[in-house]
Design an enzyme around this catalytic site. Structure first.
Site, PDB file in Angstrom:
ATOM      1  N   GLY A   1       3.410   1.529   8.529  1.00 37.90           N
ATOM      2  CA  GLY A   1       2.332   2.261   9.184  1.00 37.90           C
ATOM      3  C   GLY A   1       0.991   1.722   8.724  1.00 37.90           C
ATOM      4  O   GLY A   1       0.890   1.108   7.649  1.00 37.90           O
ATOM      5  N   ALA A   2      -0.028   1.927   9.567  1.00 34.94           N
ATOM      6  CA  ALA A   2      -1.373   1.462   9.200  1.00 34.94           C
ATOM      7  C   ALA A   2      -2.424   2.454   9.692  1.00 34.94           C
ATOM      8  O   ALA A   2      -3.564   2.090   9.932  1.00 34.94           O
ATOM      9  CB  ALA A   2      -1.616   0.078   9.795  1.00 34.94           C
ATOM     10  N   GLY A   3      -2.025   3.723   9.827  1.00 38.31           N
ATOM     11  CA  GLY A   3      -2.966   4.759  10.252  1.00 38.31           C
ATOM     12  C   GLY A   3      -3.615   5.427   9.041  1.00 38.31           C
ATOM     13  O   GLY A   3      -3.576   4.899   7.918  1.00 38.31           O
TER      14      GLY A   3
ATOM     15  N   LYS B   1      -9.986  12.757  11.588  1.00 41.33           N
ATOM     16  CA  LYS B   1     -10.117  12.509  10.140  1.00 41.33           C
ATOM     17  C   LYS B   1     -11.120  11.400   9.805  1.00 41.33           C
ATOM     18  O   LYS B   1     -11.741  11.422   8.748  1.00 41.33           O
ATOM     19  CB  LYS B   1      -8.756  12.136   9.550  1.00 41.33           C
TER      20      LYS B   1
ATOM     21  N   THR C   1       1.609  -2.573  15.307  1.00 38.68           N
ATOM     22  CA  THR C   1       0.481  -3.435  15.680  1.00 38.68           C
ATOM     23  C   THR C   1       0.034  -4.176  14.420  1.00 38.68           C
ATOM     24  O   THR C   1      -0.658  -3.610  13.573  1.00 38.68           O
ATOM     25  CB  THR C   1      -0.690  -2.574  16.215  1.00 38.68           C
TER      26      THR C   1
ATOM     27  N   SER D   1       0.641  22.965  13.979  1.00 38.12           N
ATOM     28  CA  SER D   1       0.301  22.825  12.553  1.00 38.12           C
ATOM     29  C   SER D   1       0.879  23.970  11.714  1.00 38.12           C
ATOM     30  O   SER D   1       0.887  25.131  12.132  1.00 38.12           O
ATOM     31  CB  SER D   1      -1.219  22.818  12.394  1.00 38.12           C
TER      32      SER D   1
ATOM     33  N   ASN E   1      -9.721  14.993   5.154  1.00 37.44           N
ATOM     34  CA  ASN E   1      -8.898  16.071   5.714  1.00 37.44           C
ATOM     35  C   ASN E   1      -9.364  17.447   5.243  1.00 37.44           C
ATOM     36  O   ASN E   1      -8.793  18.456   5.654  1.00 37.44           O
ATOM     37  CB  ASN E   1      -7.407  15.871   5.404  1.00 37.44           C
TER      38      ASN E   1
ATOM     39  N   ASN F   1       3.734  -2.858  10.322  1.00 39.58           N
ATOM     40  CA  ASN F   1       3.214  -1.977  11.379  1.00 39.58           C
ATOM     41  C   ASN F   1       3.547  -2.527  12.758  1.00 39.58           C
ATOM     42  O   ASN F   1       3.687  -3.736  12.947  1.00 39.58           O
ATOM     43  CB  ASN F   1       1.689  -1.819  11.247  1.00 39.58           C
TER      44      ASN F   1
ATOM     45  N   LYS G   1      -3.625  -4.172  13.066  1.00 40.06           N
ATOM     46  CA  LYS G   1      -4.137  -3.017  12.315  1.00 40.06           C
ATOM     47  C   LYS G   1      -3.751  -3.129  10.851  1.00 40.06           C
ATOM     48  O   LYS G   1      -4.528  -2.756   9.963  1.00 40.06           O
ATOM     49  CB  LYS G   1      -3.573  -1.724  12.902  1.00 40.06           C
TER      50      LYS G   1
ATOM     51  N   ASP H   1      -4.813  14.492   1.040  1.00 40.25           N
ATOM     52  CA  ASP H   1      -3.523  13.835   1.303  1.00 40.25           C
ATOM     53  C   ASP H   1      -3.160  12.941   0.117  1.00 40.25           C
ATOM     54  O   ASP H   1      -1.990  12.838  -0.270  1.00 40.25           O
ATOM     55  CB  ASP H   1      -3.587  12.959   2.569  1.00 40.25           C
TER      56      ASP H   1
HETATM   57  P1  NAP Z   1      -1.892   7.837  12.742  1.00 44.33           P
HETATM   58  O1  NAP Z   1      -3.180   7.545  12.051  1.00 44.33           O
HETATM   59  O2  NAP Z   1      -1.914   8.203  14.190  1.00 44.33           O
HETATM   60  O3  NAP Z   1      -0.920   6.553  12.551  1.00 44.33           O
HETATM   61  C1  NAP Z   1       0.306   6.524  13.208  1.00 44.33           C
HETATM   62  C2  NAP Z   1       1.116   5.330  12.726  1.00 44.33           C
HETATM   63  O4  NAP Z   1       2.404   5.420  13.346  1.00 44.33           O
HETATM   64  C3  NAP Z   1       0.536   3.974  13.140  1.00 44.33           C
HETATM   65  O5  NAP Z   1       0.832   3.028  12.139  1.00 44.33           O
HETATM   66  C4  NAP Z   1       1.306   3.664  14.430  1.00 44.33           C
HETATM   67  O6  NAP Z   1       1.421   2.288  14.710  1.00 44.33           O
HETATM   68  C5  NAP Z   1       2.674   4.210  14.069  1.00 44.33           C
HETATM   69  N1  NAP Z   1       3.465   4.543  15.248  1.00 44.33           N
HETATM   70  C6  NAP Z   1       3.237   5.511  16.152  1.00 44.33           C
HETATM   71  N2  NAP Z   1       4.194   5.501  17.099  1.00 44.33           N
HETATM   72  C7  NAP Z   1       5.044   4.500  16.783  1.00 44.33           C
HETATM   73  C8  NAP Z   1       6.224   3.979  17.382  1.00 44.33           C
HETATM   74  N3  NAP Z   1       6.723   4.506  18.496  1.00 44.33           N
HETATM   75  N4  NAP Z   1       6.834   2.949  16.774  1.00 44.33           N
HETATM   76  C9  NAP Z   1       6.347   2.419  15.639  1.00 44.33           C
HETATM   77  N5  NAP Z   1       5.235   2.839  15.025  1.00 44.33           N
HETATM   78  C10 NAP Z   1       4.587   3.884  15.594  1.00 44.33           C
HETATM   79  O7  NAP Z   1      -1.109   9.032  12.022  1.00 44.33           O
HETATM   80  P2  NAP Z   1      -1.195   9.478  10.493  1.00 44.33           P
HETATM   81  O8  NAP Z   1      -2.219  10.538  10.325  1.00 44.33           O
HETATM   82  O9  NAP Z   1      -1.273   8.289   9.636  1.00 44.33           O
HETATM   83  O10 NAP Z   1       0.237  10.230  10.326  1.00 44.33           O
HETATM   84  C11 NAP Z   1       1.433   9.489  10.205  1.00 44.33           C
HETATM   85  C12 NAP Z   1       2.582  10.411   9.811  1.00 44.33           C
HETATM   86  O11 NAP Z   1       2.321  11.004   8.556  1.00 44.33           O
HETATM   87  C13 NAP Z   1       2.817  11.561  10.795  1.00 44.33           C
HETATM   88  O12 NAP Z   1       4.201  11.675  11.007  1.00 44.33           O
HETATM   89  C14 NAP Z   1       2.292  12.773  10.058  1.00 44.33           C
HETATM   90  O13 NAP Z   1       2.981  13.954  10.417  1.00 44.33           O
HETATM   91  C15 NAP Z   1       2.600  12.381   8.623  1.00 44.33           C
HETATM   92  N6  NAP Z   1       1.731  13.099   7.679  1.00 44.33           N
HETATM   93  C16 NAP Z   1       2.330  13.928   6.790  1.00 44.33           C
HETATM   94  C17 NAP Z   1       1.566  14.624   5.880  1.00 44.33           C
HETATM   95  C18 NAP Z   1       2.221  15.537   4.893  1.00 44.33           C
HETATM   96  O14 NAP Z   1       1.507  16.355   4.294  1.00 44.33           O
HETATM   97  N7  NAP Z   1       3.520  15.430   4.666  1.00 44.33           N
HETATM   98  C19 NAP Z   1       0.164  14.458   5.862  1.00 44.33           C
HETATM   99  C20 NAP Z   1      -0.429  13.578   6.773  1.00 44.33           C
HETATM  100  C21 NAP Z   1       0.375  12.899   7.697  1.00 44.33           C
HETATM  101  P3  NAP Z   1       0.279   1.509  15.553  1.00 44.33           P
HETATM  102  O15 NAP Z   1      -0.796   1.168  14.559  1.00 44.33           O
HETATM  103  O16 NAP Z   1       0.974   0.324  16.100  1.00 44.33           O
HETATM  104  O17 NAP Z   1      -0.198   2.447  16.621  1.00 44.33           O
END
Ligand code: NAP
Length: 297
Positions: free
Chosen positions: A136-138, A76, A163, A25, A97, A161, A166, A112
């Site tokens: 994405g859907a996280g 989170k 999946t 981090s 967060n 996404n 999701k 965020d």
């Molecule tokens: P998260 O909740 O774990 O969600 C991860 C997402 O990525 C899900 O949609 C997942 O799909 C997808 N994914 C993971 N591996 C994959 C693969 N190999 N192929 C395709 N899709 C994949 O994570 P998050 O907290 O949302 O974070 C997502 C990104 O945002 C990270 O890179 C993080 O560093 C970035 N971020 C940046 C900031 C910033 O301040 N710039 C702040 C927060 C987050 P599934 O649903 O299919 O698993």
């Protein structure tokens, strides 16, 4: 910080970060540098907290009198049930967060969303009222969709996404919470996603694909997905320009990395804890130099 501060007296305030793992981090660097620049008597420490210790970690905030915490993956969402109150954003997004200990009451925020808003505001005229796609859907995809619906009046939002289930559940949730029906979901399969992407004025990557050290990974490298009318935003900040952004850039799209979001969300948290504005320009320059150094190792 490598040097020992000469001002650690009994009233130094403690702020922390909890997550698992957290050793990569940048938050301790950003927050401690800001505290030093503003000459504030606080320290910010990372705590690696596995999920089974989450409840005790929250109790420790109260027992030890911490001023607050940042919360990162995978806590989170799970942390919400241990808090006293949520901001409107955190409640709709369903993720926290930042925690502020307000005289024994634990308040949950999602800064965020602020980082996403600050990043996209310069393009407001260009993207408002248009078709947008979020990949994405996280947790952070949820913060992106909240921000788009709240501030940018989308004509429609497509959610792509890996999946699809999701994405479906996220779309249903937002349709209900924010009364927006034009949410369409798709499974991530780049050749099938070309039309959805190319018809979008704004594309946001909110997945982990392409993040350091896997810098050769990308959501898509199909040129036809992008064009010069688009804004393409990747939340990833390391590398500062992902392979996904490089492909979009080569097609003339305006590309934006995740560094501004990282600093803006940190600045909002800093302000919630200290009441002081973060000197973002100075921090941003130093952080970018250090990320470039790490990525080139
Ligand atoms: P998260 O909740 O774990 O969600 C991860 C997402 O990525 C899900 O949609 C997942 O799909 C997808 N994914 C993971 N591996 C994959 C693969 N190999 N192929 C395709 N899709 C994949 O994570 P998050 O907290 O949302 O974070 C997502 C990104 O945002 C990270 O890179 C993080 O560093 C970035 N971020 C940046 C900031 C910033 O301040 N710039 C702040 C927060 C987050 P599934 O649903 O299919 O698993």
């Amino acid at each position: 910080m490598s040097k020992v501060k000469d001002s650690f007296f009994a009233n130094t305030e403690l702020i922390g970060l909890i997550g698992h793992p957290i050793k990569h981090s940048y938050s301790p660097f950003i927050q401690n540098y800001a505290l030093e620049l503003m000459n504030l008597d606080y320290v910010y420490l990372p705590f690696d907290v596995p999920t089974e210790n989450l409840k005790n970690a929250v109790k420790a905030v109260l027992a030890l009198g911490l001023k607050g915490l940042n919360v990162t993956l995978p806590h989170k969402e799970k942390i919400i049930k241990f808090l006293d109150e949520l901001s409107e954003e955190a409640s709709i997004i369903g993720a926290v967060n930042t925690i502020v200990n307000d005289h024994g009451k634990l308040m949950g925020y999602n800064t965020d969303a602020n980082g996403i808003l600050e990043t996209l505001l310069p393009y407001k005229d260009k993207i408002s009222g248009t078709k947008m796609t979020v990949i994405g859907a996280g947790g952070s995809a949820r913060a992106v969709i909240f921000t788009l619906l709240r501030h940018f009046k989308p004509e429609e939002i497509n959610i792509i996404n890996r999946t699809q289930q999701k994405a479906d559940s996220l779309a249903n949730d937002f349709a209900l919470k924010m009364r927006f029906d034009s949410l369409h979901t798709f499974e991530l399969f780049p050749p099938d996603n070309v039309e959805t992407l190319s018809n979008s004025r704004l594309i946001v990557n909110a997945t982990t694909m392409g993040m350091f050290p896997d810098v050769e990974d990308t959501i898509t490298d199909i040129d036809e997905s992008f064009n010069e009318d688009q804004i393409v935003f990747d939340l990833i900040y390391n590398p500062t320009k992902t392979k996904f952004l490089k492909t979009a850039d080569a097609q003339g799209a305006k590309v934006v990395g995740g560094l501004k979001m990282l600093i803006s969300q940190a600045a909002k948290s800093f302000e919630l804890w200290t009441g002081v504005e973060m000197p973002t320009t100075e921090i941003s320059e130093k952080l970018e130099r250090s990320i470039l150094k790490i990525s080139s190792l």
